[in-house]
Design a protein around this motif. Structure first.
Motif, PDB file in Angstrom:
ATOM      1  N   HIS A 109       0.853  -1.190   0.000  1.00 32.21           N
ATOM      2  CA  HIS A 109       0.000   0.000   0.000  1.00 32.21           C
ATOM      3  C   HIS A 109       0.890   1.242   0.000  1.00 32.21           C
ATOM      4  N   HIS A 111       1.154   5.366   0.894  1.00 34.82           N
ATOM      5  CA  HIS A 111       0.615   6.575   1.519  1.00 34.82           C
ATOM      6  C   HIS A 111       0.928   7.743   0.604  1.00 34.82           C
ATOM      7  N   THR A 112      -0.126   8.392   0.093  1.00 30.39           N
ATOM      8  CA  THR A 112       0.103   9.516  -0.818  1.00 30.39           C
ATOM      9  C   THR A 112      -0.190  10.828  -0.105  1.00 30.39           C
ATOM     10  N   GLN A 115      -4.023  11.845  -1.428  1.00 29.30           N
ATOM     11  CA  GLN A 115      -5.249  11.055  -1.201  1.00 29.30           C
ATOM     12  C   GLN A 115      -5.084   9.971  -0.152  1.00 29.30           C
ATOM     13  N   GLY A 116      -4.057  10.070   0.653  1.00 30.79           N
ATOM     14  CA  GLY A 116      -3.897   9.093   1.731  1.00 30.79           C
ATOM     15  C   GLY A 116      -3.482   7.721   1.227  1.00 30.79           C
ATOM     16  N   ARG A 117      -3.921   6.694   1.931  1.00 32.90           N
ATOM     17  CA  ARG A 117      -3.444   5.336   1.705  1.00 32.90           C
ATOM     18  C   ARG A 117      -4.259   4.635   0.618  1.00 32.90           C
ATOM     19  N   TRP A 123      -2.377   3.238  -7.027  1.00 33.83           N
ATOM     20  CA  TRP A 123      -1.390   4.316  -7.208  1.00 33.83           C
ATOM     21  C   TRP A 123      -0.667   4.157  -8.545  1.00 33.83           C
ATOM     22  N   ALA A 133       4.163   9.797  -3.427  1.00 33.65           N
ATOM     23  CA  ALA A 133       4.237   8.706  -2.446  1.00 33.65           C
ATOM     24  C   ALA A 133       5.069   9.154  -1.263  1.00 33.65           C
ATOM     25  N   GLU A 134       4.486   9.028  -0.075  1.00 33.74           N
ATOM     26  CA  GLU A 134       5.238   9.398   1.135  1.00 33.74           C
ATOM     27  C   GLU A 134       5.936   8.181   1.721  1.00 33.74           C
ATOM     28  N   ARG A 135       5.257   7.033   1.651  1.00 36.39           N
ATOM     29  CA  ARG A 135       5.906   5.791   2.082  1.00 36.39           C
ATOM     30  C   ARG A 135       5.095   4.591   1.603  1.00 36.39           C
ATOM     31  N   GLU A 137       3.843   0.588   2.466  1.00 38.57           N
ATOM     32  CA  GLU A 137       3.613  -0.371   3.539  1.00 38.57           C
ATOM     33  C   GLU A 137       3.358  -1.736   2.921  1.00 38.57           C
ATOM     34  N   ASP A 139       1.682  -4.768   3.703  1.00 39.77           N
ATOM     35  CA  ASP A 139       0.757  -5.471   4.597  1.00 39.77           C
ATOM     36  C   ASP A 139       1.047  -6.966   4.574  1.00 39.77           C
TER      37      ASP A 139
END
Lengths: 281, 281
Positions: A109, A111-112, A115-117, A123, A133-135, A137, A139
């Motif tokens: 996933h 994190h943008t 628009q968030g996750r 994406w 993209a901030e990071r 994840e 899962d």
């Protein structure tokens, strides 16, 4: 093989990386489009879209869906993903064994900023990596174990080549499965990687947007340093990046420069030969 | 609608009767072939067959699979079959409400003299009803209840028409759902049936093989007697069977004879009008 971009869509398990590699090795891929099967249509996806099921921006071809239905059916019967891949591949004479990195579901996933996750595929495919993209994840990665055969393949290998794939979302998830990076560090086999960056630019795809998110420069040397001297016993860069070879070698990553842009199977084989030659040194 | 010939194939819930009726009313059916969607191909089924998944003699078209994937996805989410049918139908302006007979899975099996017990579809499609059927079993029928809306539709109807479908494996399962036959007997609405047998022969399909298995003659009067005077308030036979009309009427099933072989929508509508007129008497 990376399973970090897998997704369950309309109840079907979709494994884009697994299938792309399988189709390409089997010679049934759509080389022009760059994904999916040749001789394809999207009749089933059209129907699903009309009913609002699935992702309209992530349409799967009918042949592709045949593979997804087959895989989902076997998984639901309790067959492990490694055996599923073996069965799918057994239709063709590939000459190689394909192993998923893990049998547990792992889904990337993003994190943008805007628009968030969201799921990696949203994406990547829907937004063409256009949201910042901030990071990332992964899962499920914490509880994941390497698929049957993966650790043995690494331990028993004559050489390990790290493909010039996306270092963050293709190679990254494989290295993040607990035990795999450790096995690559521990194996007696030399580990040689190929740079996905040529002259400060990604050869294909949108790896720069991914590298930026994890704070790594879009640079052939930076990617090698990201993998680390502990992991890599060799590194291939393009002649455009020959300047980095001496520096990396001094840092403990023996590096050679040679043309890395390829369009034919022959050129690809020549590059692989050079990578194996570096591994033997 | 009958769900007794449903089957789960490669993890997908296939509902041949439901879909055939839906496609025909929506005008997207393959009228020439007699089943499935128009503008169809079998790319996905080809793949599944190559992997040995599914039944090679029961290939589903790609558009058809789109419906099966969509339905299976909704069912897995916990949506009831009646709501699934409503959603599938909502794409088109059908002008009628379609109701499955039950939301519980019911699957017809056939005991054959030659090869024992098999799913109805295997007997029907693979063997073209060529193995001798000794009896039919409706797995799941005992615990089944009518789907939401079915009993109300019967109770509130102005008239009920029993289609000239297979009396054993199409109409039979509907009447076998606990409560449905009782509701048809109890409703104030007249119940009028149309004979699927003309001149001692089935108009379409292989109903004779089914009738034989339950000990009913392939005969317009025998089918009416099988349904029973308790259920039927009227019966339409073809002019070829006009001789039976007086006898059935005397037995308490008012019967009229008129041409029942139809090829056009107009002829079908005229037959339905006569059936409704008989219901009003």
């Amino acid at each position: 093989m990376n399973t970090g971009d897998d997704v369950t869509l309309a109840g079907l398990r979709v494994c884009p990386d697994l299938d792309s590699i399988l189709y390409a090795l089997a010679g049934v891929n759509d080389a022009e489009r760059g994904w999916g099967r040749a001789d394809e249509a999207e009749r089933a996806a059209e129907e699903m879209t009309a009913w609002g099921v699935g992702w309209p921006w992530f349409t799967l071809g009918d042949r592709d869906l045949g593979a997804c239905i087959t895989r989902s059916h076997w998984l639901a019967e309790g067959v492990g993903l490694a055996e599923v891949v073996r069965r799918l591949a057994s239709r063709w004479d590939l000459g190689v064994a394909l192993l998923p990195m893990s049998e547990q579901p792992i889904e990337t996933h993003v994190h943008t900023a805007e628009q968030g996750r969201m799921h990696f595929q949203e994406w990547w495919v829907r937004h063409r990596a256009g949201l910042r993209a901030e990071r990332f994840e992964l899962d499920g990665i914490g509880a994941a174990t390497p698929a049957p055969g993966v650790l043995a393949a690494i331990a028993d290998a004559d050489a390990v080549l790290v493909a010039p794939s996306n270092p963050v979302v293709s190679i990254g998830p494989i290295l993040a499965v607990p035990g795999i990076r450790e096995a690559l560090v521990a194996t007696a086999a030399p580990v040689v990687g190929l740079s996905p960056i040529v002259g400060g630019r990604v050869v294909r795809g949108m790896a720069d947007a991914c590298l930026e998110a994890i704070g790594v420069d879009t640079d052939a040397a930076a990617v090698a340093q990201h993998y680390g001297a502990e992991l890599l016993d060799g590194w291939l860069v393009d002649t455009a990046d020959a300047g980095a070879a001496g520096r990396l070698t001094a840092e403990g990553i023996p590096t050679i420069a040679r043309p890395l842009l390829f369009t034919s199977v022959e050129e690809t084989a020549a590059i692989a030969r050079d990578a194996l030659a570096l591994a033997q040194r």
